[in-house]
Design an enzyme around this catalytic site. Structure first.
Site, mmCIF file in Angstrom:
data_model
loop_
_atom_site.group_PDB
_atom_site.id
_atom_site.type_symbol
_atom_site.label_atom_id
_atom_site.label_comp_id
_atom_site.label_asym_id
_atom_site.label_seq_id
_atom_site.Cartn_x
_atom_site.Cartn_y
_atom_site.Cartn_z
ATOM 1 N N ASP A 273 70.565 24.391 29.395
ATOM 2 C CA ASP A 273 70.933 23.412 30.407
ATOM 3 C C ASP A 273 71.282 22.327 29.856
ATOM 4 O OD1 ASP A 273 70.504 21.898 32.861
ATOM 5 O OD2 ASP A 273 68.590 21.998 33.349
ATOM 6 N N GLU A 481 65.658 12.758 47.797
ATOM 7 C CA GLU A 481 65.514 13.823 46.724
ATOM 8 C C GLU A 481 66.177 15.025 46.330
ATOM 9 O OE1 GLU A 481 62.360 16.433 48.674
ATOM 10 O OE2 GLU A 481 64.416 17.004 50.211
#
Length: 744
Positions: A273, A481
């Site tokens: 990542d 979010e």
């Protein structure tokens, strides 16, 4: 010795010249690695032999530079396609991943991913021709996100297919097949399973957090979807930021070596990542793991643990690591070979035109067929949570009032990791296109997204008493979010530690309801459309509304699809891929990765809305389950059949769900778990037989040590339109068909 080493290369070069000289219209490649008639291993070996150490390191980072003397073009590994190619050229914007999960439709997922990969190839062909090789314009897509949405507070839960391992694996496998294509010689694009392996918040702590998961929870919940994608030949796996059981995921010998390589026999490459390798040498007091002290040490450790590709800049230190004796060039070559394998599978070193994907033209991007597909997904993902008869609406009422902060909001169509194009249809626009030309349509925002207006004058809410129906569009968006750094209005790095929708939205709904019901003899309906990518507290919203429709982040055709459902052109058929608890107090602590008390499989509290739940405009009936034999052996498949009937007045899809429960086991087991699903379309009055095949895997239980075994005993089978949670029936789901089988 030097002469001997040159002989294999000379032979390869001679073979290349002979093979291509046979076709006078073919340009003779300069190097053997450009010859598709040689096997891939030979081509990779030839290419690696021509790279110096700095060039090798440069080809192991997400944005690789050109190598002109070898005719190698620049290539970016970092590309996104969560629900359409993102951050790149214009593209079809499909509904967010959580919405695709809500369709419970694996075939639909494959069709969506096929459309995305077609657009990706068309875009790549176009940008390559223009000489553009920017980030997000390549063919290796870091999709899908198959983490388990274990807690509704996680802001990135919208990227997943929900809380259930079976659903996640089924949709994920289909998505990978659509992305990678079915050509035996070439990948259309390369998919990536992320984030390996136990990763679902908190976002703010993700660079330093340790997720503690028991062997049982790993095997029962966190790993099955990854295993399914690996067995279906996903090309890449992305390791997560956090640690799992004390090891940073991107240097975990347990996850990468023991599980991924040895147990599952994964043959593709592993990518970090972005910035995850930096976390290895970032001190713990500075939001990192602090596992090693220097960049070179982190680079060496990552290569030794099997990380082929670095999203970030840590691999710039690979030459230094080799010079210091922290790593050998042979170890580096092993990982580089795995990585280059992907580019060869994509045909990036083959002559132009030899790959059938080279011919996919730009006209396919956001084509009518793809827009229709995006609309279909949005229709099938919309979940009707409640309805007292207000829906479907007539298209010929005298006046409609559309209001709310999300009615004309483009952001709520998109979700995160999104693309863009010139025709994004808002919910307001969809409704406007649907109603009769003779009808009046009034729109005012009415309230802001997450704060009260400064101006005390209210010209909006009064329309609720003057209109035949009010459609109020509330909920959340990527402002509240999403991923760390993306959610501009989130005080908690994109996570939602407040389970409620913004208070000002709720206050506005109360005002609308009060005005709409002032005339007791003729109250006007309030239909609430809710946007968002995660569970939220809608208890009061339901009390104040005559119908509640959850539409997620519905994509470019969201407005048209929502209108299709509101006005009855399509009956709602979406099902919740995640449990909606009544409050966060029903859940364990957010940082607790134990599955006890989480999701429909382990939660004993009564939810607000259960997993698998969603209403329709019609009614369905499930007849008695027919079993070929109620007694079977542990190695025997079992076939069950149930007749499903549409007993109402609307044609509609229904998602038939099959669950199993181990009635008595020697260890704790899930309450019940999804093992099958089928979407079918039934006309009013029509019936259809639906069959499921139960395999020995369905009878397995996981021991506390993480081992799978089958114990003799009784298993209860449920088939219906929701999960077997008691609340489902109270909310209007049809009664489930049930039976018991004995496994010996």
């Amino acid at each position: 010795m030097k002469k001997i080493k040159l002989i294999p290369i000379a032979i390869l070069l001679l073979c290349t010249i002979i093979a291509f000289a046979q076709n006078e219209n073919t340009v003779v490649p300069t190097f053997p690695f450009q010859n598709p008639k040689l096997n891939t291993e030979e081509r990779i070996a030839d290419l690696i032999s021509r790279l110096n150490l700095d060039e090798k390191a440069s080809q192991m980072m997400h944005n690789t530079p050109a190598i002109p003397h070898l005719g190698i073009l620049p290539f970016s590994y970092w590309n996104e396609a969560l629900h359409g190619i993102a951050r790149s050229t214009t593209a079809t914007v499909f509904p967010q991943a959580i919405a695709l999960g809500a369709t419970f439709d694996a075939d639909l997922a494959k069709r969506v991913a096929t459309a995305i990969s077609d657009e990706a190839r068309a875009s790549y062909n176009n940008t390559k021709k223009a000489g553009y090789f920017k980030q997000y314009a390549g063919l290796t897509f870091w999709t899908p996100n198959i983490n388990i949405f274990r807690d509704p507070r996680w802001g990135r839960g919208q990227e997943t297919y929900g809380e259930d391992p079976f659903l996640t694996a089924t949709i994920g496998v289909s998505f990978v097949k659509g992305l990678q294509g079915e050509n035996p010689n070439y990948l259309k694009t390369a998919a990536c399973a992320k984030h390996f392996a136990v990763h679902s918040g908190p976002e703010k702590l993700r660079h330093e957090f340790n997720a503690a998961a028991s062997p049982k929870d790993l095997e029962e919940t966190y790993l099955p979807a990854f295993e399914a994608l690996v067995k279906n030949k996903v090309e890449a796996v992305m390791c997560a930021y956090n640690s799992t059981n004390g090891e940073p995921c991107c240097s975990s010998s347990f996850l990468i070596t023991d599980i991924l390589r040895k147990k599952w026999h994964f043959k593709g490459h592993v990518v970090s990542d972005c910035g995850a390798l930096r976390d290895l040498y970032t001190p713990k007091n500075k939001n990192g793991h602090g596992l090693v002290l220097t960049q070179a040490e982190a680079a060496a450790l990552a290569v030794k643990r099997g990380i082929s590709l670095n999203c970030g800049g840590t691999y710039e230190a690979l030459p230094e690591a080799i010079q210091k004796g922290l790593l050998t060039e042979k170890e580096l070559n092993t990982e580089l070979a795995l990585l280059l394998q992907t580019r060869f599978k994509l045909g990036l070193f083959d002559p132009e035109g030899s790959n059938p994907n080279d011919n996919i033209a730009a006209e396919i991007i956001d084509s009518k067929a793809h827009r229709d597909l995006a609309r279909e997904v949005a229709q099938k993902s919309a979940v009707l949570l409640s309805n007292n008869g207000a829906l479907p609406l007539s298209k010929k009422l005298s006046k409609y009032f559309v209001t709310g902060p999300n009615a004309a909001n483009i952001d709520v169509l998109l979700g995160n990791y999104h693309g863009i194009n010139a025709n994004l249809v808002t919910i307001l626009e969809g409704i406007a296109a649907k109603v009769s030309p003779a009808s009046q349509l009034h729109y005012q925002m009415g309230t802001m997204f997450n704060q009260s207006g400064i101006n005390p004058i209210d010209w909006a809410s009064g329309n609720a008493g003057k209109s035949d129906a009010t459609i109020v569009v509330l909920g959340i968006s990527g402002l509240l979010e999403g991923e760390e750094g993306e959610s501009l209005a989130s005080p908690t790095a994109g996570d939602r530690l407040d389970y409620n929708i913004p208070q000002n939205q709720l206050d506005y709904l109360k005002k609308l309801k009060k005005i709409a019901t002032q005339d007791k003899a003729n109250p006007k309906p309030i239909i609430t459309v809710v946007t968002g990518g995660s569970p939220m507290n809608l208890a009061e919203v339901q009390l104040l509304s005559d119908a509640v429709l959850l539409v997620w982040y519905p994509g470019e055709e969201g407005g048209n699809a929502v209108a299709d459902v509101l006005f009855g052109d399509v009956s709602p058929s979406g099902k919740l891929p995640v449990t909606f608890p009544k409050s966060l107090e029903q859940l364990p602590d957010y940082e607790d990765y134990s599955m006890k008390g989480r999701t429909y499989r382990y939660m004993n509290e009564e939810p607000l809305y259960p997993f698998g739940f969603g209403l329709s405009y019609t009614q369905f009936k499930y007849d008695t389950i027919k079993v070929a034999s109620p007694k079977i052996s542990k190695k025997q498949n079992c076939y069950i059949t149930v007749t499903v009937s549409n007993t109402g007045k609307f044609n509609s899809d229904e998602v038939v769900q099959c669950y199993i429960s181990d009635i008595k086991a020697s260890v704790a087991v899930p309450n019940f778990q999804l093992i099958g699903m089928q979407r079918l379309h039934l006309k009013a009055g029509e019936s259809q037989n639906v069959s499921f095949e139960l395999t020995p895997k369905n009878y397995e239980m996981v021991t506390n040590e993480g081992k799978r075994t089958i114990e003799s005993g009784e298993f209860k089978i449920y088939v219906g339109g929701s999960s077997p949670v008691k609340k489902s029936l109270e909310l209007g789901a049809p009664k489930m068909a049930e039976t018991v089988i004995l496994v010996k």
